[in-house]
Motif scaffolding. Structure first.
Motif, mmCIF file in Angstrom:
data_model
loop_
_atom_site.group_PDB
_atom_site.id
_atom_site.type_symbol
_atom_site.label_atom_id
_atom_site.label_comp_id
_atom_site.label_asym_id
_atom_site.label_seq_id
_atom_site.Cartn_x
_atom_site.Cartn_y
_atom_site.Cartn_z
ATOM 1 N N CYS A 7 11.960 3.545 21.853
ATOM 2 C CA CYS A 7 10.522 3.821 21.867
ATOM 3 C C CYS A 7 10.187 4.943 20.880
ATOM 4 N N TRP A 8 11.030 5.960 20.852
ATOM 5 C CA TRP A 8 10.798 7.077 19.936
ATOM 6 C C TRP A 8 10.848 6.592 18.481
ATOM 7 N N LYS A 9 11.860 5.766 18.152
ATOM 8 C CA LYS A 9 11.975 5.249 16.788
ATOM 9 C C LYS A 9 10.772 4.381 16.425
ATOM 10 N N ALA A 10 10.318 3.559 17.353
ATOM 11 C CA ALA A 10 9.162 2.705 17.087
ATOM 12 C C ALA A 10 7.919 3.556 16.841
ATOM 13 N N ALA A 11 7.721 4.587 17.633
ATOM 14 C CA ALA A 11 6.560 5.471 17.461
ATOM 15 C C ALA A 11 6.641 6.220 16.136
ATOM 16 N N GLU A 17 4.142 4.702 8.927
ATOM 17 C CA GLU A 17 3.298 3.677 8.318
ATOM 18 C C GLU A 17 1.847 4.129 8.250
ATOM 19 N N SER A 18 1.348 4.753 9.308
ATOM 20 C CA SER A 18 -0.048 5.185 9.282
ATOM 21 C C SER A 18 -0.240 6.336 8.292
ATOM 22 N N LYS A 19 0.743 7.193 8.179
ATOM 23 C CA LYS A 19 0.660 8.284 7.201
ATOM 24 C C LYS A 19 0.662 7.726 5.787
ATOM 25 N N GLU A 20 1.536 6.761 5.513
ATOM 26 C CA GLU A 20 1.595 6.151 4.188
ATOM 27 C C GLU A 20 0.296 5.419 3.874
ATOM 28 N N ALA A 21 -0.279 4.752 4.862
ATOM 29 C CA ALA A 21 -1.562 4.057 4.657
ATOM 30 C C ALA A 21 -2.669 5.073 4.378
ATOM 31 N N TRP A 22 -2.659 6.192 5.098
ATOM 32 C CA TRP A 22 -3.667 7.232 4.876
ATOM 33 C C TRP A 22 -3.547 7.804 3.465
ATOM 34 N N ILE A 23 -2.318 8.077 3.033
ATOM 35 C CA ILE A 23 -2.082 8.617 1.694
ATOM 36 C C ILE A 23 -2.553 7.615 0.639
ATOM 37 N N ALA A 24 -2.225 6.343 0.821
ATOM 38 C CA ALA A 24 -2.643 5.317 -0.143
ATOM 39 C C ALA A 24 -4.165 5.237 -0.211
ATOM 40 N N ALA A 25 -4.831 5.305 0.933
ATOM 41 C CA ALA A 25 -6.296 5.260 0.956
ATOM 42 C C ALA A 25 -6.889 6.492 0.280
ATOM 43 N N LYS A 26 -6.299 7.654 0.535
ATOM 44 C CA LYS A 26 -6.770 8.894 -0.070
ATOM 45 C C LYS A 26 -6.611 8.841 -1.595
#
Length: 128
Positions: A7-11, A17-26
């Motif tokens: 569960c920890w690894k999945a989180a 992934e969300s951080k990378e998506a945020w960086i790409a959007a920024k």
């Protein structure tokens, strides 16, 4: 309560992934602002490897807007002083030069432009 390793690894992976998506959007947002600015102020396209062009455009936009703020908005320069500097800015079209200056203070831009070499400037007429 303790979570399982799986569960920890999945989180953690979701967070990455969300951080990378945020960086790409920024980055995409910054790129659009830089492109709009370059068009508005008639800045020439930059030259260099394809992977450096976007970074160079963002770096140029950030440094030039910081310079305007430091020298004109908060400083003693008038629009004529700035127009002369803007003409110099247009002569430096090497993306790598702008990337190299990305951490410079805006107030240092005139001196940095004076130190630019012929390798950093294009052969096109920078004057409109």
């Amino acid at each position: 309560m303790q979570i399982s390793t799986d569960c920890w690894k999945a989180a953690r992976d979701l967070d990455t992934e969300s951080k990378e998506a945020w960086i790409a959007a920024k980055r995409a947002e910054e790129q659009q602002v830089a492109a709009d600015w370059a068009e508005q102020f008639d800045m020439p396209p930059l030259d260099g490897p394809e992977k450096a062009l976007a970074w160079g455009e963002r770096s140029r936009h950030q440094l030039v807007t910081a310079a305007y703020s430091a020298l004109v908005s908060e400083g003693t320069w008038d629009e004529a002083d700035w127009a002369a500097l803007e003409d110099k800015i247009r002569t430096v079209d090497r993306a790598g030069w702008w990337i190299d200056q990305r951490d410079a203070e805006g107030s240092d831009l005139p001196e940095l432009l004076d130190a630019a070499t012929s390798d950093d400037t294009g052969t096109e007429n920078p004057f409109r």
